[in-house]
Design a protein around this motif. Structure first.
Motif, PDB file in Angstrom:
ATOM      1  N   ALA A  47       0.757  -1.123  -0.051  1.00  0.00           N
ATOM      2  CA  ALA A  47       0.183   0.187  -0.210  1.00  0.00           C
ATOM      3  C   ALA A  47       0.783   1.184   0.016  1.00  0.00           C
ATOM      4  CB  ALA A  47      -0.923  -0.107   1.349  1.00  0.00           C
ATOM      5  N   ALA A  48       0.416   2.469  -0.273  1.00  0.00           N
ATOM      6  CA  ALA A  48       0.827   3.705  -0.418  1.00  0.00           C
ATOM      7  C   ALA A  48       0.014   4.881  -0.247  1.00  0.00           C
ATOM      8  CB  ALA A  48       1.971   3.929  -1.510  1.00  0.00           C
ATOM      9  N   ILE A  49       0.609   5.907   0.204  1.00  0.00           N
ATOM     10  CA  ILE A  49      -0.125   7.253   0.585  1.00  0.00           C
ATOM     11  C   ILE A  49       0.407   8.278   0.045  1.00  0.00           C
ATOM     12  CG2 ILE A  49       0.513   7.351   2.988  1.00  0.00           C
ATOM     13  CD1 ILE A  49      -2.397   8.023   3.487  1.00  0.00           C
ATOM     14  N   SER A  50      -0.218   9.305  -0.475  1.00  0.00           N
ATOM     15  CA  SER A  50       0.391  10.510  -0.883  1.00  0.00           C
ATOM     16  C   SER A  50       0.767  11.609   0.433  1.00  0.00           C
ATOM     17  CB  SER A  50      -0.327  11.425  -1.820  1.00  0.00           C
ATOM     18  OG  SER A  50      -1.878  11.425  -1.429  1.00  0.00           O
ATOM     19  N   LEU A  51       1.416  12.508   0.096  1.00  0.00           N
ATOM     20  CA  LEU A  51       1.828  13.322   1.260  1.00  0.00           C
ATOM     21  C   LEU A  51       0.660  13.784   2.006  1.00  0.00           C
ATOM     22  CD1 LEU A  51       3.894  14.993   2.844  1.00  0.00           C
ATOM     23  CD2 LEU A  51       3.860  16.676   0.863  1.00  0.00           C
ATOM     24  N   TYR A  58      -3.481   0.421  -3.298  1.00  0.00           N
ATOM     25  CA  TYR A  58      -3.495  -0.925  -2.453  1.00  0.00           C
ATOM     26  C   TYR A  58      -2.948  -1.806  -3.358  1.00  0.00           C
ATOM     27  CZ  TYR A  58      -5.716   1.502   1.498  1.00  0.00           C
ATOM     28  OH  TYR A  58      -5.796   2.372   2.695  1.00  0.00           O
ATOM     29  N   ALA A  59      -2.560  -3.056  -3.019  1.00  0.00           N
ATOM     30  CA  ALA A  59      -2.275  -4.225  -3.797  1.00  0.00           C
ATOM     31  C   ALA A  59      -3.676  -4.794  -3.730  1.00  0.00           C
ATOM     32  CB  ALA A  59      -1.348  -4.972  -3.245  1.00  0.00           C
ATOM     33  N   ASP A  60      -3.987  -5.687  -4.897  1.00  0.00           N
ATOM     34  CA  ASP A  60      -5.278  -6.380  -4.595  1.00  0.00           C
ATOM     35  C   ASP A  60      -5.518  -7.204  -3.735  1.00  0.00           C
ATOM     36  OD1 ASP A  60      -5.611  -6.566  -8.315  1.00  0.00           O
ATOM     37  OD2 ASP A  60      -6.126  -4.740  -7.113  1.00  0.00           O
ATOM     38  N   PHE A  61      -4.442  -7.986  -3.198  1.00  0.00           N
ATOM     39  CA  PHE A  61      -4.565  -8.922  -2.102  1.00  0.00           C
ATOM     40  C   PHE A  61      -4.959  -8.388  -0.759  1.00  0.00           C
ATOM     41  CE2 PHE A  61      -0.521  -8.125  -0.821  1.00  0.00           C
ATOM     42  CZ  PHE A  61       0.486  -8.143  -1.850  1.00  0.00           C
ATOM     43  N   VAL A  62      -4.798  -7.099  -0.610  1.00  0.00           N
ATOM     44  CA  VAL A  62      -4.987  -6.376   0.623  1.00  0.00           C
ATOM     45  C   VAL A  62      -6.389  -5.391   0.714  1.00  0.00           C
ATOM     46  CG1 VAL A  62      -2.848  -6.704   1.229  1.00  0.00           C
ATOM     47  CG2 VAL A  62      -3.430  -4.344   0.436  1.00  0.00           C
ATOM     48  N   LYS A  63      -6.944  -5.317  -0.515  1.00  0.00           N
ATOM     49  CA  LYS A  63      -8.205  -4.366  -0.598  1.00  0.00           C
ATOM     50  C   LYS A  63      -9.282  -4.893   0.186  1.00  0.00           C
ATOM     51  CE  LYS A  63      -7.361  -2.374  -5.265  1.00  0.00           C
ATOM     52  NZ  LYS A  63      -7.741  -1.964  -6.788  1.00  0.00           N
ATOM     53  N   GLY A  64      -9.837  -3.870   1.079  1.00  0.00           N
ATOM     54  CA  GLY A  64     -10.771  -4.104   1.986  1.00  0.00           C
ATOM     55  C   GLY A  64     -10.431  -4.726   3.266  1.00  0.00           C
ATOM     56  N   ARG A  65      -9.076  -5.240   3.442  1.00  0.00           N
ATOM     57  CA  ARG A  65      -8.536  -5.458   4.813  1.00  0.00           C
ATOM     58  C   ARG A  65      -7.526  -4.614   5.397  1.00  0.00           C
ATOM     59  NH1 ARG A  65      -5.483 -10.264   4.710  1.00  0.00           N
ATOM     60  NH2 ARG A  65      -4.821  -9.923   2.688  1.00  0.00           N
ATOM     61  N   THR A  76       4.067  10.350  10.633  1.00  0.00           N
ATOM     62  CA  THR A  76       3.927   8.966  10.733  1.00  0.00           C
ATOM     63  C   THR A  76       3.067   8.436   9.696  1.00  0.00           C
ATOM     64  OG1 THR A  76       4.523   9.047  13.211  1.00  0.00           O
ATOM     65  CG2 THR A  76       3.129   7.284  12.507  1.00  0.00           C
ATOM     66  N   VAL A  77       3.289   7.257   9.349  1.00  0.00           N
ATOM     67  CA  VAL A  77       2.358   6.324   8.434  1.00  0.00           C
ATOM     68  C   VAL A  77       1.856   5.102   9.051  1.00  0.00           C
ATOM     69  CG1 VAL A  77       2.086   5.303   6.241  1.00  0.00           C
ATOM     70  CG2 VAL A  77       3.184   7.563   6.217  1.00  0.00           C
ATOM     71  N   THR A  78       0.597   4.894   9.167  1.00  0.00           N
ATOM     72  CA  THR A  78       0.143   3.749   9.742  1.00  0.00           C
ATOM     73  C   THR A  78      -0.473   2.727   8.858  1.00  0.00           C
ATOM     74  OG1 THR A  78      -0.159   4.932  11.675  1.00  0.00           O
ATOM     75  CG2 THR A  78      -1.527   2.846  11.536  1.00  0.00           C
ATOM     76  N   LEU A  79      -0.402   1.477   8.926  1.00  0.00           N
ATOM     77  CA  LEU A  79      -0.925   0.441   8.033  1.00  0.00           C
ATOM     78  C   LEU A  79      -1.907  -0.343   8.885  1.00  0.00           C
ATOM     79  CD1 LEU A  79      -1.295  -0.829   5.234  1.00  0.00           C
ATOM     80  CD2 LEU A  79       0.744  -2.437   5.950  1.00  0.00           C
ATOM     81  N   GLN A  80      -3.238  -0.200   9.082  1.00  0.00           N
ATOM     82  CA  GLN A  80      -4.027  -1.315   9.980  1.00  0.00           C
ATOM     83  C   GLN A  80      -4.506  -2.204   9.101  1.00  0.00           C
ATOM     84  OE1 GLN A  80      -5.563  -0.705  13.258  1.00  0.00           O
ATOM     85  NE2 GLN A  80      -6.127  -2.547  12.720  1.00  0.00           N
ATOM     86  N   MET A  81      -4.089  -3.479   9.634  1.00  0.00           N
ATOM     87  CA  MET A  81      -4.246  -4.599   8.933  1.00  0.00           C
ATOM     88  C   MET A  81      -5.187  -5.494   9.643  1.00  0.00           C
ATOM     89  SD  MET A  81      -0.121  -5.538   7.950  1.00  0.00           S
ATOM     90  CE  MET A  81       0.156  -6.016   9.688  1.00  0.00           C
ATOM     91  N   ASN A  82      -6.455  -5.710   8.896  1.00  0.00           N
ATOM     92  CA  ASN A  82      -7.392  -6.830   9.618  1.00  0.00           C
ATOM     93  C   ASN A  82      -7.681  -7.817   8.618  1.00  0.00           C
ATOM     94  OD1 ASN A  82      -8.075  -4.406  11.329  1.00  0.00           O
ATOM     95  ND2 ASN A  82      -9.460  -3.494   9.859  1.00  0.00           N
TER      96      ASN A  82
END
Length: 122
Positions: A47-51, A58-65, A76-82
């Motif tokens: 995944a990635a996020i702009s400034l 998102y990569a397809d395999f993590v979309k929605g999760r 700080t950049v956060t990745l919430q993984m569900n």
């Protein structure tokens, strides 16, 4: 000297959640992302996020999760993984850059953290 420091990895059961954080020393970047690398496999984009936070990828395999977000006041950049799956097991790396380039290629990123291990048990 620019530093990216990841935290938040660990061991979790399938279906559980983890929250990864990437703290940048003293600045924010035009694009900040997460990659992962499992044993014997190539590093892959997650995944990635702009400034400004207005664009997320998102990569397809993590979309929605997985959800990526940022707090520029804290650099700080956060990745919430569900809904984690055993196949999500990998070392997760924070990566950043200011220049434009391909989103999914690790070589297009200039700064890297040391990685944090995520292990999902079945």
């Amino acid at each position: 000297q620019v530093q990216l420091v990841e935290s938040g990895g660990g061991l979790v059961q399938a279906g559980g959640s983890l929250r990864l954080s990437c703290a940048a020393s003293g600045r924010s970047f035009g694009l900040t992302g997460w990659f992962r690398q499992a044993p014997g496999k190539e590093r892959e984009f997650v995944a990635a996020i702009s400034l400004g936070g207005g664009s997320t990828y998102y990569a397809d395999f993590v979309k929605g999760r997985f959800t990526i977000s940022r707090d520029n006041a804290k650099n700080t950049v956060t990745l919430q993984m569900n809904s984690l799956k055993p196949e999500d097991t990998a070392v997760y790396y924070c990566a950043a850059r200011d220049r434009p380039g391909p989103l999914y290629y690790s070589t297009a990123y200039d700064y890297w953290g040391q990685g944090t291990q995520v292990t999902v048990s079945s």
